[in-house]
Enzyme design. Structure first.
Site, PDB file in Angstrom:
ATOM      1  N   GLY A 181      12.811  47.064 -35.130  1.00  0.00           N
ATOM      2  CA  GLY A 181      11.636  47.028 -35.997  1.00  0.00           C
ATOM      3  C   GLY A 181      10.364  47.181 -35.177  1.00  0.00           C
ATOM      4  O   GLY A 181      10.210  46.542 -34.148  1.00  0.00           O
ATOM      5  N   ARG A 201      17.172  51.163 -36.686  1.00  0.00           N
ATOM      6  CA  ARG A 201      18.225  50.211 -36.315  1.00  0.00           C
ATOM      7  C   ARG A 201      19.524  50.989 -36.284  1.00  0.00           C
ATOM      8  O   ARG A 201      19.859  51.692 -37.218  1.00  0.00           O
ATOM      9  CB  ARG A 201      18.330  49.096 -37.365  1.00  0.00           C
ATOM     10  N   TYR A 202      20.271  50.844 -35.199  1.00  0.00           N
ATOM     11  CA  TYR A 202      21.444  51.684 -35.036  1.00  0.00           C
ATOM     12  C   TYR A 202      22.521  50.884 -34.331  1.00  0.00           C
ATOM     13  O   TYR A 202      22.302  50.379 -33.228  1.00  0.00           O
ATOM     14  CB  TYR A 202      21.052  52.912 -34.214  1.00  0.00           C
ATOM     15  N   GLY A 230      13.882  44.537 -28.730  1.00  0.00           N
ATOM     16  CA  GLY A 230      14.158  43.109 -28.787  1.00  0.00           C
ATOM     17  C   GLY A 230      15.550  42.775 -28.295  1.00  0.00           C
ATOM     18  O   GLY A 230      16.089  43.443 -27.407  1.00  0.00           O
ATOM     19  N   ASN A 231      16.137  41.741 -28.874  1.00  0.00           N
ATOM     20  CA  ASN A 231      17.444  41.258 -28.412  1.00  0.00           C
ATOM     21  C   ASN A 231      18.518  42.352 -28.417  1.00  0.00           C
ATOM     22  O   ASN A 231      19.246  42.514 -27.439  1.00  0.00           O
ATOM     23  CB  ASN A 231      17.911  40.098 -29.306  1.00  0.00           C
ATOM     24  N   GLY A 232      18.599  43.074 -29.531  1.00  0.00           N
ATOM     25  CA  GLY A 232      19.630  44.102 -29.642  1.00  0.00           C
ATOM     26  C   GLY A 232      19.452  45.179 -28.581  1.00  0.00           C
ATOM     27  O   GLY A 232      20.417  45.664 -27.989  1.00  0.00           O
ATOM     28  N   THR A 233      18.190  45.519 -28.321  1.00  0.00           N
ATOM     29  CA  THR A 233      17.870  46.530 -27.317  1.00  0.00           C
ATOM     30  C   THR A 233      18.329  46.118 -25.930  1.00  0.00           C
ATOM     31  O   THR A 233      18.888  46.916 -25.176  1.00  0.00           O
ATOM     32  CB  THR A 233      16.346  46.764 -27.303  1.00  0.00           C
ATOM     33  N   ASP A 256       9.269  38.399 -34.393  1.00  0.00           N
ATOM     34  CA  ASP A 256       9.919  37.104 -34.664  1.00  0.00           C
ATOM     35  C   ASP A 256       9.772  36.123 -33.501  1.00  0.00           C
ATOM     36  O   ASP A 256       9.958  34.924 -33.679  1.00  0.00           O
ATOM     37  CB  ASP A 256      11.422  37.307 -34.911  1.00  0.00           C
TER      38      ASP A 256
END
Lengths: 388, 388
Positions: free
Chosen positions: A11, A74-75, A102-105, A133
């Protein structure tokens, strides 16, 4: 010149392009930059944009524009996708990969680094933090959060004044903020509160399940004292006896939202009052009108620092913001291992902030800034109003 | 000293307190001011606050605060209520009544004036305009509208950039604005649009029923060209084959909202794409961060003018803003009869604005101001993107 691939993921925020601009300004003179379109999706499909002069200038012009100018998205990164990312990076001869996210990255970057190493491909990898967040581990805070917090604080005060003037007609507003698993943003809603008439009169965050009786008690007290109540809830809040409220599931990721709607129905039924919920919406992460100046500066600096560290050969790390000094706010920028970031998991608000919001607001002050509005008391001559 | 009663009514705006402050500053030295609490509800119940020095200062301090600092509210005025209003005004010896409000306010003022006349009570009556919907007749525009329009324009651009960066994940956002019967606010959403990638790609307003095929066509074109579409709808929009969507009815007044939700469901079903609706919410009328400077100034000036006209003995009128001069923007402030305002009814957007939005935006420019953001194109190097 070494070729560096840079992209944006997850995001967007109101300042994610400042980080990109900082990186580009630092690197453009002695590196060949290649831009990744649409985050990991674009990387897995080899969608690159060559960083020629026009492109570099365009990216820098975007430094004050909200949203991710390269495209984000988002993937979900499967093993096959990771292999594809590595293949495409190797094909274009990238010697370094930098992603703002972020975290996912950070987790994805770590997997790409490991996969490249296994394949004998010497790929330097650096993550640049962003999240509204503030749930990213390994850093004191992340770029994008302070501007979102500023938006939420301002909106809560302003909408609360609006409600206060309508309290003969409408008693409760429930504002739903972003924050899937952490209450940093919802808790920032009270940052500008100086008078007890002003909201929030109740804050619910994912760290603590929401109890119906506590909610009702807070509203009851606020309405008796002030005629109205402002409630702020994170989208990820659970009732003490229930689960998070999901609007729908997209690409395996639940889109949260709806808890404020449930609260509205609950309050109308229980208290027979006029209540209205409102999602603060995408402006939280994209409003250009409420960007925190320090957030913008730090975001830019994170990009510059990422560039410097690419030059120094650092790898497997994220740029981390740390506070230094007991008095005042001094920023230290240090590298932190991607492994450490991933292991830290989603960063929740610590108990000492949740239990003492004033401490949290002191922590927040240097990030949001002091250049915000200050209003007189919502109530003139308290002696008159006390009679009610 | 003559005693003047002043109050605020209807939905607040971000600048309604500026009008109050302007009036007070103009009158405080040679008039005795009494403040009405909570609009017509308070007036019907005789809720007054004496304008002593502390109160006057407090009101002036509120000049930059959103919401109606005296309390406002929506209150249906029955014949009995009107009689009560007159009774209370007479009791405190008020020689003039001034209310800041919209259409409903002007109608109520006219009834109170007529009722007082019938009772042989010599009451001077002046209405000061405010509305975010801009649906008040008898004036070129009303204080509060330009700040709301500015908010909508900024939010549409910023949220559109956010969407554009997420278009691989999410294709449509539907933004719902205020505007029960008029599309001024929703139509302002395109004020900052410079590039066709930026939204809005479709605007629906109450003046024109929304056709499903036109909506689908616009979205289809936008998605094919840009990968995403931003849709803006007034809360009061009707489908061509249906009615306005009511969330609930309160005090006999339907609370609109929900048309954007219906559009979301419709698009998901028809186009099998990711769409999300969002209500722009109370920040439209209360955001302090996006107040238009000229709107603030005009709001204050409307209050000052109301005071001057009280002194001159004018009655049965509303303060009206008029444009003067073919070139540039010159404001004339003139009195317009309450009767004329009421007879004009709810003011809708004229066809020549709906059919040529550029003309409308030229009209809007002096009100919103030029001090807004300007972004580079969302797409770098159009030649590359044109291939897709």
């Amino acid at each position: 010149m070494r070729k560096i691939a840079i992209g944006q993921a997850g995001g967007p925020t109101a300042v994610i392009n400042a980080t990109l601009a900082g990186f580009v300004k630092e690197m453009m003179n002695d590196h060949s930059l290649t831009f990744i379109r649409n985050g990991y999706d674009g990387l897995a499909h080899g969608e690159f944009i060559d960083g020629d002069q026009a492109m570099l200038e365009w990216v820098i012009q975007n430094n004050h524009v909200p949203g991710a100018c390269l495209g984000s998205g988002r993937y979900p990164l499967s093993e096959q996708n990771i292999t594809n990312c590595i293949k495409h990076l190797k094909e274009i001869g990238a010697e370094a990969l930098v992603i703002i996210g972020g975290n996912g990255t950070m987790e994805a970057l770590r997997k790409i680094e490991a996969g490249a190493a296994r394949a004998g491909y010497d790929l330097q990898v650096i993550g640049l933090p962003k999240t509204v967040d503030n749930d990213l581990g390994g850093t004191d805070h992340a770029p994008g959060f302070a501007s979102a917090a500023r938006y939420v604080a301002q909106a809560t005060l302003d909408i609360g004044r609006d409600l206060h003037s309508m309290r003969n007609f409408e008693q409760v507003r429930i504002l739903e903020t972003m924050g899937r698993n952490a209450g940093w943003l919802a808790s920032a809603s009270g940052y500008l509160r100086k008078y007890e008439e002003d909201g929030p009169h109740f804050i619910a965050i994912p760290e603590r399940p929401m109890k119906r009786d506590e909610l009702l008690d807070s509203i009851d007290i606020a309405i008796r004292r002030h005629g109205c109540a402002t409630i702020v809830v994170s989208e990820g809040v659970r009732w003490s006896e229930g689960n998070q409220v999901e609007r729908e599931v997209i690409n395996g990721r639940p889109v949260l939202g709806g808890i404020s709607n449930e609260i509205e129905s609950f309050l109308k039924k229980e208290l027979k009052i006029m209540a209205r919920f409102e999602l603060l919406g995408m402006n939280q992460r994209s409003s250009s009108a409420t960007v925190s100046r320090i957030d913008y500066k730090e975001s830019f600096l994170v990009g510059v620092t990422g560039g410097k560290w690419i030059r120094e050969g650092k790898t497997g790390i994220m740029v981390s913001l740390q506070r230094n000094g007991q008095f005042g706010y001094n920023l230290n920028i240090i590298p932190v291992g991607l492994k450490e970031v991933v292991q830290a998991g989603e960063r929740r608000m610590p108990d000492h902030f949740i239990d003492d919001l004033d401490t949290y607001y002191q922590w927040l002050r240097p990030l949001i800034g002091d250049d915000l509005v200050s209003y007189p008391s919502p109530t003139p001559r308290r002696d008159i109003y006390a009679k009610e």
